[in-house]
Motif scaffolding. Structure first.
Motif, PDB file in Angstrom:
ATOM      1  N   ASN A   1      47.620  26.867  34.644  1.00  0.00           N
ATOM      2  CA  ASN A   1      47.310  27.545  35.892  1.00  0.00           C
ATOM      3  C   ASN A   1      46.254  28.629  35.660  1.00  0.00           C
ATOM      4  OD1 ASN A   1      47.325  28.941  38.358  1.00  0.00           O
ATOM      5  ND2 ASN A   1      49.446  28.384  38.704  1.00  0.00           N
ATOM      6  N   ALA A   2      45.249  28.641  36.505  1.00  0.00           N
ATOM      7  CA  ALA A   2      44.143  29.594  36.364  1.00  0.00           C
ATOM      8  C   ALA A   2      44.401  30.915  37.082  1.00  0.00           C
ATOM      9  CB  ALA A   2      42.851  28.954  36.873  1.00  0.00           C
ATOM     10  N   GLU A   3      45.660  31.223  37.347  1.00  0.00           N
ATOM     11  CA  GLU A   3      45.992  32.519  37.933  1.00  0.00           C
ATOM     12  C   GLU A   3      46.562  33.428  36.852  1.00  0.00           C
ATOM     13  OE1 GLU A   3      48.483  32.353  41.365  1.00  0.00           O
ATOM     14  OE2 GLU A   3      47.299  30.745  42.280  1.00  0.00           O
ATOM     15  N   LYS A   4      46.240  34.696  36.947  1.00  0.00           N
ATOM     16  CA  LYS A   4      46.762  35.649  35.973  1.00  0.00           C
ATOM     17  C   LYS A   4      48.250  35.881  36.219  1.00  0.00           C
ATOM     18  CE  LYS A   4      42.484  38.030  34.957  1.00  0.00           C
ATOM     19  NZ  LYS A   4      41.802  39.314  34.858  1.00  0.00           N
ATOM     20  N   VAL A   5      48.971  36.147  35.130  1.00  0.00           N
ATOM     21  CA  VAL A   5      50.405  36.422  35.202  1.00  0.00           C
ATOM     22  C   VAL A   5      50.693  37.766  34.536  1.00  0.00           C
ATOM     23  CG1 VAL A   5      51.098  33.993  35.266  1.00  0.00           C
ATOM     24  CG2 VAL A   5      50.861  35.122  33.067  1.00  0.00           C
ATOM     25  N   LYS A   6      51.883  38.278  34.768  1.00  0.00           N
ATOM     26  CA  LYS A   6      52.293  39.564  34.201  1.00  0.00           C
ATOM     27  C   LYS A   6      52.834  39.334  32.785  1.00  0.00           C
ATOM     28  CE  LYS A   6      55.289  43.471  35.322  1.00  0.00           C
ATOM     29  NZ  LYS A   6      56.279  43.967  36.279  1.00  0.00           N
ATOM     30  N   MET A   7      52.044  39.731  31.807  1.00  0.00           N
ATOM     31  CA  MET A   7      52.421  39.581  30.403  1.00  0.00           C
ATOM     32  C   MET A   7      52.934  40.918  29.874  1.00  0.00           C
ATOM     33  SD  MET A   7      51.436  36.459  29.488  1.00  0.00           S
ATOM     34  CE  MET A   7      50.171  35.625  28.593  1.00  0.00           C
ATOM     35  N   ALA A   8      53.964  40.850  29.052  1.00  0.00           N
ATOM     36  CA  ALA A   8      54.452  42.065  28.397  1.00  0.00           C
ATOM     37  C   ALA A   8      53.627  42.277  27.135  1.00  0.00           C
ATOM     38  CB  ALA A   8      55.924  41.918  28.048  1.00  0.00           C
ATOM     39  N   LYS A   9      53.477  43.534  26.760  1.00  0.00           N
ATOM     40  CA  LYS A   9      52.720  43.856  25.551  1.00  0.00           C
ATOM     41  C   LYS A   9      53.511  44.868  24.735  1.00  0.00           C
ATOM     42  CE  LYS A   9      48.226  45.391  23.949  1.00  0.00           C
ATOM     43  NZ  LYS A   9      46.884  45.825  24.328  1.00  0.00           N
ATOM     44  N   GLY A  10      54.079  44.394  23.644  1.00  0.00           N
ATOM     45  CA  GLY A  10      54.802  45.264  22.724  1.00  0.00           C
ATOM     46  C   GLY A  10      56.296  45.362  22.990  1.00  0.00           C
ATOM     47  N   MET A  11      57.044  45.481  21.884  1.00  0.00           N
ATOM     48  CA  MET A  11      58.499  45.623  21.967  1.00  0.00           C
ATOM     49  C   MET A  11      58.980  46.730  21.028  1.00  0.00           C
ATOM     50  SD  MET A  11      59.859  41.650  22.028  1.00  0.00           S
ATOM     51  CE  MET A  11      59.763  41.480  20.269  1.00  0.00           C
ATOM     52  N   THR A  12      58.184  47.756  20.825  1.00  0.00           N
ATOM     53  CA  THR A  12      58.572  48.795  19.874  1.00  0.00           C
ATOM     54  C   THR A  12      59.698  49.676  20.394  1.00  0.00           C
ATOM     55  OG1 THR A  12      56.825  50.276  20.659  1.00  0.00           O
ATOM     56  CG2 THR A  12      56.307  48.865  18.754  1.00  0.00           C
ATOM     57  N   ARG A  13      59.853  49.735  21.723  1.00  0.00           N
ATOM     58  CA  ARG A  13      60.911  50.574  22.303  1.00  0.00           C
ATOM     59  C   ARG A  13      62.022  49.744  22.944  1.00  0.00           C
ATOM     60  NH1 ARG A  13      56.089  53.632  24.592  1.00  0.00           N
ATOM     61  NH2 ARG A  13      56.410  52.166  26.257  1.00  0.00           N
ATOM     62  N   ILE A  14      62.070  48.469  22.621  1.00  0.00           N
ATOM     63  CA  ILE A  14      63.014  47.577  23.291  1.00  0.00           C
ATOM     64  C   ILE A  14      64.461  47.831  22.841  1.00  0.00           C
ATOM     65  CG2 ILE A  14      62.986  45.579  21.735  1.00  0.00           C
ATOM     66  CD1 ILE A  14      62.540  43.882  24.317  1.00  0.00           C
ATOM     67  N   PHE A  15      64.625  48.244  21.598  1.00  0.00           N
ATOM     68  CA  PHE A  15      65.960  48.547  21.080  1.00  0.00           C
ATOM     69  C   PHE A  15      66.191  50.046  21.205  1.00  0.00           C
ATOM     70  CE2 PHE A  15      64.317  44.925  18.548  1.00  0.00           C
ATOM     71  CZ  PHE A  15      65.185  43.958  19.017  1.00  0.00           C
ATOM     72  N   ASN A  16      67.353  50.425  21.745  1.00  0.00           N
ATOM     73  CA  ASN A  16      67.603  51.854  21.916  1.00  0.00           C
ATOM     74  C   ASN A  16      68.949  52.249  21.325  1.00  0.00           C
ATOM     75  OD1 ASN A  16      69.704  51.608  23.933  1.00  0.00           O
ATOM     76  ND2 ASN A  16      68.100  51.023  25.369  1.00  0.00           N
ATOM     77  N   ASN A  17      69.205  53.535  21.293  1.00  0.00           N
ATOM     78  CA  ASN A  17      70.406  54.073  20.645  1.00  0.00           C
ATOM     79  C   ASN A  17      71.689  53.766  21.401  1.00  0.00           C
ATOM     80  OD1 ASN A  17      68.876  55.127  18.580  1.00  0.00           O
ATOM     81  ND2 ASN A  17      68.595  57.096  19.616  1.00  0.00           N
ATOM     82  N   ASP A  18      71.597  53.399  22.683  1.00  0.00           N
ATOM     83  CA  ASP A  18      72.789  53.100  23.470  1.00  0.00           C
ATOM     84  C   ASP A  18      73.363  51.715  23.157  1.00  0.00           C
ATOM     85  OD1 ASP A  18      72.469  55.529  24.702  1.00  0.00           O
ATOM     86  OD2 ASP A  18      71.387  54.683  26.419  1.00  0.00           O
ATOM     87  N   MET A  19      72.587  50.883  22.487  1.00  0.00           N
ATOM     88  CA  MET A  19      73.023  49.515  22.204  1.00  0.00           C
ATOM     89  C   MET A  19      74.013  49.483  21.056  1.00  0.00           C
ATOM     90  SD  MET A  19      69.496  47.399  22.227  1.00  0.00           S
ATOM     91  CE  MET A  19      68.490  47.334  23.686  1.00  0.00           C
TER      92      MET A  19
END
Length: 146
Positions: A65-83
């Motif tokens: 598909n030639a339409e732009k999509v919402k891409m995520a960039k980076g997962m450095t903060r994905i893990f947190n202390n509450d987990m």
């Protein structure tokens, strides 16, 4: 960078293009649009065989598909202390097993964009590990699903 320049650069760098004139989806296909920017100085390139079974049909396996999509960039903060402590190693190992160690670290540091399907896979892995909180990627950008 303007789309035309971006497409020309992708064409130069070996992106598989398509020239199936008879395709009803060509105006919406990224491979077709990139192919239209192929410079005449390029002697060889990778191209979809327009006569191959399924090409230029509604269910073409090479359609992008030639339409732009919402891409995520980076997962450095994905893990947190509450987990719980078991969540981080489980999610990390599953991503490495499913996509390889190199890709995991490229996704993590943001050098490889994370498409919507993989974003959902990451969310599912967190739920499977027992975490029902929000999964937050570092940032989001609009880009083509190459």
């Amino acid at each position: 960078m303007e789309d035309k320049e971006l497409f020309a650069k992708k064409a130069e760098n070996g992106y598989t293009v398509c020239f199936a004139e008879q395709c009803s989806q060509k105006e919406h296909c990224l491979r077709w649009k990139v192919g239209q920017q192929m410079p005449d100085t390029k002697r060889f390139y990778e191209c979809v065989n327009p006569r191959y079974k399924g090409v230029a049909t509604e269910d073409c396996p090479h359609f992008r598909n030639a339409e732009k999509v919402k891409m995520a960039k980076g997962m450095t903060r994905i893990f947190n202390n509450d987990m719980p402590s078991r969540v981080e190693p489980f999610v990390r190992q599953q991503l490495i097993d499913n996509h390889c160690r190199t890709y995991y670290f490229e996704y993590r540091n943001g050098s490889r964009l994370i498409p919507p399907a993989l974003q959902e896979e990451v969310r599912c892995l967190f739920r499977e590990a027992g975490w029902n909180g929000e999964v937050v990627f570092d940032e989001y950008v609009e880009d083509y699903a190459w």
